[in-house]
Design a protein around this motif. Structure first.
Motif, short mmCIF file in Angstrom:
data_model
loop_
_atom_site.label_atom_id
_atom_site.label_comp_id
_atom_site.label_asym_id
_atom_site.label_seq_id
_atom_site.Cartn_x
_atom_site.Cartn_y
_atom_site.Cartn_z
N LEU A 116 14.89 4.24 -11.87
CA LEU A 116 14.01 5.12 -12.65
C LEU A 116 12.61 5.05 -12.07
O LEU A 116 11.79 4.20 -12.44
N ASP A 117 12.33 5.97 -11.15
CA ASP A 117 11.01 5.95 -10.49
C ASP A 117 10.00 6.70 -11.37
O ASP A 117 10.29 7.75 -11.93
N GLY A 118 8.81 6.13 -11.46
CA GLY A 118 7.74 6.79 -12.21
C GLY A 118 7.86 6.54 -13.70
O GLY A 118 7.29 7.28 -14.52
N SER A 119 8.58 5.47 -14.09
CA SER A 119 8.92 5.29 -15.51
C SER A 119 7.70 5.10 -16.40
O SER A 119 7.77 5.33 -17.60
N ILE A 209 -1.29 13.81 -3.11
CA ILE A 209 -1.78 12.48 -2.77
C ILE A 209 -2.71 12.04 -3.89
O ILE A 209 -3.32 12.90 -4.54
N ASN A 210 -2.81 10.73 -4.12
CA ASN A 210 -3.71 10.23 -5.15
C ASN A 210 -5.12 10.10 -4.55
O ASN A 210 -5.45 9.08 -3.93
N GLU A 211 -5.91 11.13 -4.68
CA GLU A 211 -7.23 11.17 -4.03
C GLU A 211 -8.19 10.15 -4.65
O GLU A 211 -9.29 9.92 -4.13
N GLY A 212 -7.78 9.53 -5.74
CA GLY A 212 -8.61 8.46 -6.32
C GLY A 212 -8.73 7.28 -5.36
O GLY A 212 -9.66 6.48 -5.48
N ASN A 213 -7.77 7.20 -4.43
CA ASN A 213 -7.80 6.10 -3.44
C ASN A 213 -8.50 6.49 -2.15
O ASN A 213 -8.43 5.78 -1.15
N TYR A 214 -9.21 7.64 -2.16
CA TYR A 214 -9.77 8.22 -0.93
C TYR A 214 -10.53 7.18 -0.09
O TYR A 214 -10.32 7.07 1.12
N ARG A 242 -1.64 19.14 -5.74
CA ARG A 242 -0.76 18.94 -6.90
C ARG A 242 -0.22 17.51 -6.81
O ARG A 242 0.42 17.15 -5.82
N TYR A 243 -0.53 16.69 -7.81
CA TYR A 243 -0.07 15.29 -7.81
C TYR A 243 0.35 14.90 -9.23
O TYR A 243 -0.49 14.78 -10.11
N ILE A 244 1.66 14.74 -9.42
CA ILE A 244 2.20 14.47 -10.77
C ILE A 244 2.16 12.98 -11.07
O ILE A 244 2.10 12.54 -12.21
N GLY A 245 2.19 12.17 -9.96
CA GLY A 245 2.25 10.72 -10.16
C GLY A 245 3.68 10.28 -10.39
O GLY A 245 3.95 9.17 -10.86
N SER A 246 4.61 11.14 -10.04
CA SER A 246 6.05 10.84 -10.11
C SER A 246 6.66 11.37 -8.82
O SER A 246 6.78 12.59 -8.63
N LEU A 247 7.00 10.44 -7.92
CA LEU A 247 7.41 10.81 -6.55
C LEU A 247 8.50 11.87 -6.54
O LEU A 247 8.37 12.89 -5.83
N VAL A 248 9.54 11.68 -7.35
CA VAL A 248 10.68 12.61 -7.30
C VAL A 248 10.23 14.01 -7.71
O VAL A 248 10.64 15.01 -7.11
N ILE A 260 3.40 18.88 1.26
CA ILE A 260 3.47 17.53 1.84
C ILE A 260 3.09 16.53 0.77
O ILE A 260 2.16 16.76 -0.03
N TYR A 261 3.84 15.42 0.72
CA TYR A 261 3.51 14.30 -0.18
C TYR A 261 3.09 13.13 0.74
O TYR A 261 3.76 12.83 1.73
N ILE A 262 1.96 12.52 0.40
CA ILE A 262 1.47 11.41 1.22
C ILE A 262 1.17 10.21 0.33
O ILE A 262 0.47 10.34 -0.68
N TYR A 263 1.75 9.05 0.68
CA TYR A 263 1.27 7.80 0.11
C TYR A 263 0.94 6.89 1.30
O TYR A 263 1.81 6.23 1.85
N PRO A 264 -0.32 6.87 1.73
CA PRO A 264 -0.67 6.18 2.99
C PRO A 264 -0.93 4.70 2.78
O PRO A 264 -0.90 4.20 1.65
N GLY A 272 1.10 0.67 2.30
CA GLY A 272 1.34 1.70 1.27
C GLY A 272 2.03 1.10 0.07
O GLY A 272 2.17 -0.13 -0.05
N LYS A 273 2.50 1.96 -0.83
CA LYS A 273 3.12 1.49 -2.08
C LYS A 273 4.62 1.73 -2.11
O LYS A 273 5.36 0.97 -2.74
N LEU A 274 5.10 2.75 -1.43
CA LEU A 274 6.49 3.17 -1.59
C LEU A 274 7.44 2.29 -0.77
O LEU A 274 7.07 1.74 0.27
N ARG A 275 8.65 2.17 -1.29
CA ARG A 275 9.66 1.28 -0.70
C ARG A 275 10.49 2.03 0.31
O ARG A 275 10.99 3.14 0.03
N TYR A 278 14.84 2.33 -0.69
CA TYR A 278 15.43 3.08 -1.81
C TYR A 278 14.50 4.16 -2.36
O TYR A 278 14.79 4.74 -3.42
N GLU A 279 13.41 4.42 -1.67
CA GLU A 279 12.59 5.60 -2.00
C GLU A 279 12.41 6.47 -0.76
O GLU A 279 12.80 7.64 -0.74
N CYS A 280 11.84 5.90 0.32
CA CYS A 280 11.48 6.72 1.48
C CYS A 280 12.67 7.18 2.32
O CYS A 280 12.74 8.36 2.70
#
Ligand code: P6P
Length: 339
Positions: A116-119, A209-214, A242-248, A260-264, A272-275, A278-280
């Motif tokens: 359950l990603d983004g739970s 992308i989460n631009e809060g981490n710019y 557009r960034y929902i904060g839920s990868l899927v 494009i989705y970016i988690y750098p 980065g944050k993503l695994r 089982y995600e990437c």
């Protein structure tokens, strides 16, 4: 209207060598998805039972939502209930789980999943997802399951998919012959074919992308974001953020519309944050099967040789032209994250 179960059987018939085991495995996932979907839909009504935090943490140190644990248990049980899978790895499990019993010792497949990603979005009614990845085991039937069975590069995937529990619930999967989407019809209790042969547009105008981490971004990402925001009518820029904060959910929208989705990598998250496992990798398999691309900014995600179950990776995934442009900026202004 053809159901997912009918479609799996129909596709299996097109491959005489198919034994039906993968079909049966996919049906297990289908069944668990229906059960998890039901609980997600009522989470708001049963916060005390199924909503909110479980009070425990997973190996990542992330607070487990009750539904994280519930979804993990449902998918694990569904996969163990039949004889096609000899073991699983999950974001919610510290180590891989070998299904030790006579009935599983000859099983051909292993499954890696983010149940359950983004739970953390559930309590605020934002869509979440399940991600899964299927490999043939490396260890021999009858022998113990080993870590090697799970640390395979993404190019070895037999199948991959996701369930997006959104305004409608969809299951999208590939077995290496295109990407196909099924929408759940609760009146029938079935996933019905709604998006056959999904193709991701080669070019898109959405970046996620989460631009809060710019401030923490590598220079190549900062330069790419400025490129996205510049005005250039010929290339339809500025793009839309557009960034929902839920990868899927972000991935699914970009698959259908282009983007494009970016988690750098970032200073606080060097990889980065993503695994990777089982995600990437599963989403990379789907993206490539739909004509898109997935990289860590420098190399193809599915060619990365994994070294640990929960390893992270910087992630750039989506429309081929957009990922290539981001890679150009990464090559010019940044360098690969430390191994
Ligand atoms: P941030 C959810 O926790 C998740 O793994 C993805 O679903 C999502 O895209 C990302 O993390 C959000 O992370 O750091 O932007 O909140």
């Amino acid at each position: 209207m053809i159901t997912l179960g009918e479609y799996i059987v129909k596709k299996q018939a097109e491959y005489p060598s198919a034994t039906g085991e993968l079909s049966s495995l996919l049906s297990s996932i289908r069944r668990a998805a229906k059960v998890v979907n039901r609980e997600i839909n009522r989470a708001g009504l049963a916060v005390d039972i199924i909503g909110g935090s479980s009070g425990s943490e997973n190996v990542q140190g992330e607070v487990q939502q009750k539904l994280d644990v519930y979804a993990n248990d449902m998918f694990k049980a569904a996969l163990e209930a039949r004889g096609e899978v000899c073991g699983i790895a999950s974001e919610e499990e510290d180590h891989f789980v070998a299904f030790d019993s006579e009935s599983h010792s000859n099983a051909k497949y292993v499954v890696l999943m983010d149940p359950l990603d983004g739970s953390s979005n559930i309590d605020v009614n934002v869509s979440v997802g399940t991600i899964f990845s299927i490999y043939r085991r490396i260890s021999k039937p009858g022998e113990p399951v080993t870590m090697e069975d799970f640390l395979q590069p993404g190019i070895n995937q037999i199948a991959a998919g996701y369930v997006v529990y959104g305004s409608s619930t969809m299951l999208v999967y590939t077995t290496g012959h295109g990407v196909h989407g099924f929408t759940y019809d609760p009146t029938l209790g079935s996933f019905c074919l709604s998006h056959e042969n999904i193709r991701i547009p080669e070019e898109g105008t959405i970046y996620s992308i989460n631009e809060g981490n710019y401030i923490k971004f590598p220079d190549g990402v900062k330069k790419y974001l400025k490129y996205c925001q510049e005005k250039d009518d010929a290339s339809k820029r500025p793009y839309t953020s557009r960034y929902i904060g839920s990868l899927v959910s972000d991935f699914h929208r970009n698959m259908l519309k282009g983007g494009i989705y970016i988690y750098p990598s970032g200073t606080s998250a060097p990889n980065g944050k993503l695994r990777l496992l089982y995600e990437c990798n599963p989403l990379a398999f789907l993206a490539e099967q739909a004509g898109g691309k997935a990289s860590d900014g420098f190399r193809r995600i599915m060619e990365i040789k994994p070294t640990s179950l929960h390893q992270r990776t910087p992630y750039f995934v989506g429309s081929t032209r957009m990922v290539e442009k981001a890679e150009e900026f990464m090559t010019q202004y940044s360098s690969p994250a430390a191994e």
